[in-house]
Design a protein around this motif. Structure first.
Motif, PDB file in Angstrom:
ATOM      1  N   ILE A  98       0.867  -1.150  -0.025  1.00  0.00           N
ATOM      2  CA  ILE A  98       0.067   0.050   0.065  1.00  0.00           C
ATOM      3  C   ILE A  98       0.821   1.341   0.017  1.00  0.00           C
ATOM      4  O   ILE A  98       1.998   1.423   0.797  1.00  0.00           O
ATOM      5  N   LEU A  99       0.625   2.328  -1.013  1.00  0.00           N
ATOM      6  CA  LEU A  99       1.189   3.261  -0.990  1.00  0.00           C
ATOM      7  C   LEU A  99       0.571   4.504  -0.053  1.00  0.00           C
ATOM      8  O   LEU A  99      -0.902   4.745  -0.238  1.00  0.00           O
ATOM      9  N   PHE A 100       0.932   5.219   1.029  1.00  0.00           N
ATOM     10  CA  PHE A 100       0.407   6.166   1.648  1.00  0.00           C
ATOM     11  C   PHE A 100       0.843   7.545   0.879  1.00  0.00           C
ATOM     12  O   PHE A 100       2.130   7.615   0.835  1.00  0.00           O
ATOM     13  N   TYR A 101      -0.057   8.488   0.843  1.00  0.00           N
ATOM     14  CA  TYR A 101       0.343   9.771   0.276  1.00  0.00           C
ATOM     15  C   TYR A 101       0.072  10.751   1.212  1.00  0.00           C
ATOM     16  O   TYR A 101      -0.737  10.906   2.067  1.00  0.00           O
ATOM     17  N   VAL A 102       1.045  11.986   1.167  1.00  0.00           N
ATOM     18  CA  VAL A 102       0.870  13.005   1.994  1.00  0.00           C
ATOM     19  C   VAL A 102       1.200  14.323   1.404  1.00  0.00           C
ATOM     20  O   VAL A 102       1.923  14.554   0.526  1.00  0.00           O
ATOM     21  N   CYS A 103       0.262  15.159   1.497  1.00  0.00           N
ATOM     22  CA  CYS A 103      -0.051  16.257   0.744  1.00  0.00           C
ATOM     23  C   CYS A 103       0.904  17.255   1.052  1.00  0.00           C
ATOM     24  O   CYS A 103       1.215  17.390   2.278  1.00  0.00           O
ATOM     25  N   CYS A 104       1.808  18.038   0.301  1.00  0.00           N
ATOM     26  CA  CYS A 104       2.680  18.882   0.545  1.00  0.00           C
ATOM     27  C   CYS A 104       2.200  20.216   0.834  1.00  0.00           C
ATOM     28  O   CYS A 104       2.943  20.891   1.605  1.00  0.00           O
TER      29      CYS A 104
END
Length: 126
Positions: A98-104
């Motif tokens: 699973i890839l987790f994304y974090v908004c910059c």
């Protein structure tokens, strides 16, 4: 719940043993001849680990981490299209990729919304 028992004579560990003459469970010392009747019948406990969902973990300041790769995934919270991503870091035997994304921009943490929800090894998804 299983617990440790110690010999009152020599302070060594008592081990569970069946006494065939009395037909009971006893905790017996392997050094001296001391034994005591086992009031708790549980001598071994095997806790099965439940499968938990992947979690993002601590994501503070990940948007400014220069070592993480960037993606043009759109943030569902603010609409920004600059996000960093990383994989689940748990030490379980079976983990999905699973890839987790974090908004910059806003720091919001999310997964790819196009992925199906995983229901476990028997069920669908994934």
């Amino acid at each position: 719940m299983a617990s440790l028992h110690f010999c009152s004579e020599c302070n060594n560990l008592l081990y569970p043993r069946a006494d065939p003459d009395r037909r009971i469970l006893v905790y017996a010392c392997r050094i001296c001849n001391y034994d005591e009747v086992g009031d708790n019948q549980c001598v071994y406990r095997n806790d099965l680990v439940t499968v938990t969902k992947e979690q993002a973990g601590v994501t503070i300041d990940l948007g400014s981490d220069p070592t993480l790769p960037h993606s043009n995934m759109v943030c569902p919270k603010c609409g920004n299209d600059d996000c960093v991503f990383y994989q689940d870091q748990s030490k379980r035997k079976e983990t999905r990729m699973i890839l987790f994304y974090v908004c910059c921009k806003c720091g919001y943490n999310f997964q790819d919304p196009t992925l199906k929800e995983y229901t476990g090894p028997q069920g669908g998804g994934g």
